[in-house]
Design an enzyme around this catalytic site. Structure first.
Site, PDB file in Angstrom:
ATOM      1  CE  LYS A   1      -3.753  -2.507   2.233  1.00 25.88           C
ATOM      2  NZ  LYS A   1      -4.449  -2.857   3.491  1.00 25.88           N
TER       3      LYS A   1
ATOM      4  CD  GLN B   1      -3.350  -4.723   6.564  1.00 24.63           C
ATOM      5  OE1 GLN B   1      -3.304  -3.687   5.902  1.00 24.63           O
ATOM      6  NE2 GLN B   1      -3.920  -5.832   6.117  1.00 24.63           N
TER       7      GLN B   1
ATOM      8  CG  ASP C   1      -9.449  -0.214   5.079  1.00 20.56           C
ATOM      9  OD1 ASP C   1      -9.152  -0.429   3.892  1.00 20.56           O
ATOM     10  OD2 ASP C   1      -8.735  -0.546   6.053  1.00 20.56           O
TER      11      ASP C   1
END
Ligand code: NDP
Length: 293
Positions: A52, A96, A119
């Protein structure tokens, strides 16, 4: 059989995003900034975060990684999330997953300010997506929809079978495939570990989206001739053919299934790269205040 080449499509989208970032900053807009929190040293999570960060660098998005040890407390992580919520230089924040067992994922997700939730996991974004309102879409379902759109796959009126009902893939992609719109307008069946006639349901799917984390689960006899197959699964499996001793495997028995398909995604190089570019797109949208002013 045609390959739905996520790697190539994502490279094209990265170029488009880089141009959009350039246009945005040339007009006086701020440089987008994505922050990622990672707790612990799970090798897969570390790899995902480094991919990322690399992708951010490629398109001109700034990034910061905040790393906590495995034994960090929930309070410490929550405080960091709150600090980032208040930091006006950071436009998007991801945490994460998975988190170590002693930290509540839902508590952390709900603490991320929904305007920075690139997200798309915060209940406000999930609820808005379900209501058809503008929201940050979760990156993997967003990436799948974009792949279908760019390859002009007909989804309207099709039977889409989704195997997996997680909050991050199965449920949101079911929502997006059944919404009014293109791609969308599909009739969706969601399967999971308690589905009794899964093979039969899969055989009736014009489109199959496999998101289970069970390597090679979808076999040739579960797929009808001409189906479109999207393989979301990524599992590290042992391999004597690679230097590292492992390789990534999808949920579909690719070699056996591919000849029957009209379109299929490979693993790797299918959904994975599309997920990352969707996160970049969301970060840019957060910076440009396209969804929330
Ligand atoms: P989860 O483990 O959260 O969910 C898996 C789902 O699959 C569950 O709903 C489970 O059913 C169902 N399932 C598991 N085994 C079976 C089975 N034998 N028969 C029927 N259903 C089954 O996984 P995620 O959704 O987070 O991820 C799925 C896969 O996708 C993983 O391999 C993950 O690594 C990958 N992934 C890939 C991404 C990418 O960018 N390409 C991004 C995110 C995930 P039940 O609910 O009944 O337990």
């Amino acid at each position: 059989m045609n390959l739905l080449n996520g790697k190539e499509t994502a490279a094209q989208i990265r170029q488009e995003i880089a141009q959009k970032v350039k246009d945005h900053t040339e007009k006086g807009g701020k440089t987008p900034h994505l922050a990622a929190i990672i707790v612990g040293s799970d090798p897969a999570s570390e790899t995902y975060v480094s991919h990322k960060v690399k992708a951010c660098n490629e398109v001109g998005i700034n990034s910061s990684v905040i790393k906590f040890d495995d034994d960090a407390t929930e309070q410490e992580v929550l405080e960091k999330v709150e600090e980032i919520n208040e930091n006006s230089d950071i436009d998007g924040l991801i945490v994460q997953l998975p988190l170590p067992g002693h930290i509540s994922e839902s508590k952390i997700i709900e603490t991320v300010r929904y305007q920075k939730d690139v997200d798309g996991f915060h209940p406000v974004n999930v609820g808005r997506m379900f209501s058809g309102l503008p929201s940050f879409l979760p990156a993997t379902p967003y990436g799948i929809m974009e792949l279908l759109r760019r390859y002009k796959i007909e989804t309207s009126g099709k039977h889409c079978v989704i195997v997996g009902r997680s909050n991050i893939v199965g449920k949101p992609v079911a929502m997006l495939m059944s919404r009014k719109g293109e791609p969308g307008n599909s009739t969706v069946t969601i399967c999971h570990s308690r589905t009794s006639n899964l093979e039969e349901i899969c055989r009736s799917g014009d489109i199959i989206i496999a998101a289970m984390g069970s390597p090679g689960f979808v076999k040739q006899n579960m797929v009808k001739e001409g189906a479109v197959v999207i393989d979301v699964g990524i599992t590290r499996v042992k391999s004597d053919k690679t230097k590292s001793g492992w390789k990534l495997a999808g949920d579909v028995d690719f070699d056996a299934v591919a000849p029957k398909c009209s379109f299929i995604t490979p693993v790797p190089g299918g959904v994975g790269p599309m997920t990352i570019v969707s996160l970049l797109e969301n970060t840019l949208r957060a910076t440009a205040k396209e969804i929330y002013s």
